[in-house]
Write an enzyme that holds these catalytic residues in place. Structure first.
Site, PDB file in Angstrom:
ATOM      1  N   LYS A 136       0.771  -1.114   0.433  1.00 44.89           N
ATOM      2  CA  LYS A 136       0.141   0.102   0.113  1.00 44.89           C
ATOM      3  C   LYS A 136       0.757   1.111   0.070  1.00 44.89           C
ATOM      4  O   LYS A 136       0.341   2.291  -0.672  1.00 44.89           O
ATOM      5  CB  LYS A 136      -0.866   0.035   1.334  1.00 44.89           C
ATOM      6  N   LYS A 141      -4.281 -10.835  -6.441  1.00 50.25           N
ATOM      7  CA  LYS A 141      -5.829 -10.963  -5.765  1.00 50.25           C
ATOM      8  C   LYS A 141      -6.479 -10.208  -6.545  1.00 50.25           C
ATOM      9  O   LYS A 141      -6.082  -9.118  -6.802  1.00 50.25           O
ATOM     10  CB  LYS A 141      -5.306 -11.252  -4.465  1.00 50.25           C
ATOM     11  N   LYS A 174     -11.168  -4.896  -5.100  1.00 49.88           N
ATOM     12  CA  LYS A 174     -11.992  -3.859  -5.644  1.00 49.88           C
ATOM     13  C   LYS A 174     -11.609  -2.715  -5.198  1.00 49.88           C
ATOM     14  O   LYS A 174     -11.648  -1.639  -6.799  1.00 49.88           O
ATOM     15  CB  LYS A 174     -12.628  -4.028  -3.621  1.00 49.88           C
TER      16      LYS A 174
HETATM   17  P1  TYM Z   1     -11.340  -5.828   2.711  1.00 51.61           P
HETATM   18  O1  TYM Z   1     -12.140  -4.907   2.770  1.00 51.61           O
HETATM   19  O2  TYM Z   1     -10.152  -5.134   1.995  1.00 51.61           O
HETATM   20  O3  TYM Z   1     -11.337  -7.646   2.425  1.00 51.61           O
HETATM   21  C1  TYM Z   1     -12.313  -7.898   3.860  1.00 51.61           C
HETATM   22  C2  TYM Z   1     -12.263  -9.088   3.652  1.00 51.61           C
HETATM   23  O4  TYM Z   1     -12.083 -10.192   2.457  1.00 51.61           O
HETATM   24  C3  TYM Z   1     -11.202 -10.498   1.962  1.00 51.61           C
HETATM   25  N1  TYM Z   1     -11.063 -10.699   0.247  1.00 51.61           N
HETATM   26  C4  TYM Z   1     -10.310 -11.741  -0.510  1.00 51.61           C
HETATM   27  N2  TYM Z   1     -10.267 -12.773   0.355  1.00 51.61           N
HETATM   28  C5  TYM Z   1     -10.462 -13.934  -1.120  1.00 51.61           C
HETATM   29  N3  TYM Z   1      -9.804 -13.797  -2.355  1.00 51.61           N
HETATM   30  C6  TYM Z   1      -9.792 -11.730  -2.473  1.00 51.61           C
HETATM   31  N4  TYM Z   1      -9.060 -11.634  -3.793  1.00 51.61           N
HETATM   32  C7  TYM Z   1     -10.300 -11.000  -1.254  1.00 51.61           C
HETATM   33  N5  TYM Z   1      -9.510  -9.740  -1.556  1.00 51.61           N
HETATM   34  C8  TYM Z   1     -10.089  -9.258  -0.303  1.00 51.61           C
HETATM   35  C9  TYM Z   1     -10.509 -10.440   3.108  1.00 51.61           C
HETATM   36  O5  TYM Z   1      -9.784 -11.165   3.152  1.00 51.61           O
HETATM   37  C10 TYM Z   1     -10.937  -9.663   3.618  1.00 51.61           C
HETATM   38  O6  TYM Z   1     -11.624 -10.923   5.299  1.00 51.61           O
HETATM   39  N6  TYM Z   1      -8.222  -4.965   7.216  1.00 51.61           N
HETATM   40  C11 TYM Z   1      -9.506  -5.707   7.357  1.00 51.61           C
HETATM   41  C12 TYM Z   1     -10.314  -5.438   7.312  1.00 51.61           C
HETATM   42  C13 TYM Z   1     -10.897  -5.463   8.764  1.00 51.61           C
HETATM   43  C14 TYM Z   1     -10.774  -6.840   9.676  1.00 51.61           C
HETATM   44  C15 TYM Z   1     -11.023  -6.396  11.117  1.00 51.61           C
HETATM   45  C16 TYM Z   1     -10.899  -7.907   9.582  1.00 51.61           C
HETATM   46  C17 TYM Z   1     -10.481  -5.245   9.670  1.00 51.61           C
HETATM   47  N7  TYM Z   1     -11.048  -5.056  10.983  1.00 51.61           N
HETATM   48  C18 TYM Z   1     -11.129  -7.402  11.867  1.00 51.61           C
HETATM   49  C19 TYM Z   1     -11.085  -8.962  10.101  1.00 51.61           C
HETATM   50  C20 TYM Z   1     -10.528  -8.537  12.019  1.00 51.61           C
HETATM   51  C21 TYM Z   1      -9.569  -5.033   4.815  1.00 51.61           C
HETATM   52  O7  TYM Z   1      -8.837  -4.386   4.597  1.00 51.61           O
HETATM   53  O8  TYM Z   1     -10.309  -6.241   4.215  1.00 51.61           O
END
Ligand code: TYM
Length: 328
Positions: free
Chosen positions: A113, A195, A198
């Site tokens: 990032k 990967k 979004k």
């Molecule tokens: P975020 O918002 O980027 O993504 C949300 C969830 O989607 C999963 N994910 C994927 N899984 C499979 N293949 C992909 N290509 C893919 N892209 C995203 C992510 O692994 C995530 O589970 N930091 C986290 C949000 C967060 C969080 C937390 C998660 C904040 N606090 C506490 C768990 C516990 C994030 O940015 O996810």
């Protein structure tokens, strides 16, 4: 016996992808009946990259609506918006004091990032995993359903919990991650080495949960495969492998078995069928989402009530932590 606790967060975006769905959100719905669940819209994490305030405000509610449309129930789970619970920021500050710069510097997501945000290399981007640890540890979480890209963040959460417990006495539950089998790492449709994300600028690389059926069909057709013209489930054919993983994650079948079924057929047949599988799974979600978005006061009520319930638990943890460190 008390039920175990599951917690996860998703950063706000109306454009959640099938990666987010298969890696995380679809698993949330499977936990609701057996765990005490909390799922939130992680908007405090979102401001580590620049956001338009009006847009972020809208995306908070949209993401909550996606949770509900995907099948989560406010009667079963606590659904809330992160910034509505000040305890997340409070615990984050305390945990910063037991987190080392060195370990934060090793986070691959920070490295990635920071390359993409050279003109806005803010300190929240660096301490992001500490906020994530605070999220999880506030609720005595046992299980964190996430995608594979969050692996390091869960590890550091565990390290922080153990370190705090060693220094101040037993305080936090040390959580475990839960990864889905096929859906933990959905790759870009245009570059299967990366990967699905979004924020990808190439719209053909992602399928979004709210994409219209014709758009989904078109994107699957355009997915990058290879010129071997032979159906296998192998690392050498990463594009194809990703399509089978997506297929299996939606239908519950083993990707290898799906590949066997298509053996000897052209890629076009597979892509047609996969397009339909995705459309069939996502159409009900999109339709429910559209209905929910016509009743914003209801969504705001869900957010308000969720935050009240979450704060009740979180404030107890803060009280305990503040006593341990000598604030109270
Ligand atoms: P975020 O918002 O980027 O993504 C949300 C969830 O989607 C999963 N994910 C994927 N899984 C499979 N293949 C992909 N290509 C893919 N892209 C995203 C992510 O692994 C995530 O589970 N930091 C986290 C949000 C967060 C969080 C937390 C998660 C904040 N606090 C506490 C768990 C516990 C994030 O940015 O996810």
């Amino acid at each position: 016996m008390a039920r175990k606790i599951a917690y996860s967060g998703v950063q706000p975006s109306g454009g959640l992808t099938i990666g987010n769905y298969l890696g995380a959100v679809s698993n949330f719905t499977k936990l609701e009946n057996d765990y005490d669940c909390l799922f939130n819209v992680a908007n405090m994490h979102a401001i580590t990259v620049e956001q338009d305030p009006a847009e972020l405000r809208r995306k908070n509610i949209e993401t909550l609506a996606i949770f509900l449309a995907a099948g989560l129930s406010p009667e079963k789970s606590i659904l809330f918006i992160q910034s509505d619970c000040p305890e997340h920021a409070e615990l984050c500050w305390v945990l910063n004091s037991v987190t080392y710069m060195g370990e934060l510097g090793r986070m691959t997501q920070f490295k990635d990032k920071s390359k993409k945000n050279e003109d806005n290399l803010n300190s929240a981007l660096f301490t992001y995993p500490v906020l994530m640890a605070a999220d999880i540890l506030l609720y005595n979480t046992n299980l964190v359903p996430v995608g594979d890209d969050q692996r390091q963040h869960i590890e550091i959460t565990r390290d922080i919990a153990i370190r705090f417990n060693n220094r101040y006495g037993e305080t936090f539950v040390v959580p475990e991650a839960l990864y889905s089998k096929e859906g933990a790492r959905i790759m870009s449709l245009q570059n299967p080495d990366q990967k699905m994300s979004k924020s990808d600028e190439d719209e053909n690389a992602t399928i979004r949960m709210l994409d219209e059926p014709n758009v989904i069909i078109k994107k699957v057709k355009r997915a990058v495969t290879d010129s071997l013209a032979e159906i296998n489930y192998s690392d050498e054919q990463a594009g194809l492998k990703n399509l089978f993983n997506i297929y299996g994650a939606f239908t519950g079948e083993k990707p290898e078995e799906i590949a066997n079924r298509y053996s000897g057929q052209g890629y076009g047949v597979l892509k047609n069928d996969l397009g339909e599988v995705i459309v069939e799974s996502l159409s009900p979600i999109r339709e429910t989402y559209n209905k929910l978005m016509s009743d914003i006061p209801y969504l705001e009520k869900v957010a308000r009530e969720g935050a009240e319930k979450a704060s009740k638990i979180a404030s107890k943890t803060i009280d305990k932590v503040y006593r341990k460190v000598g604030f109270r």
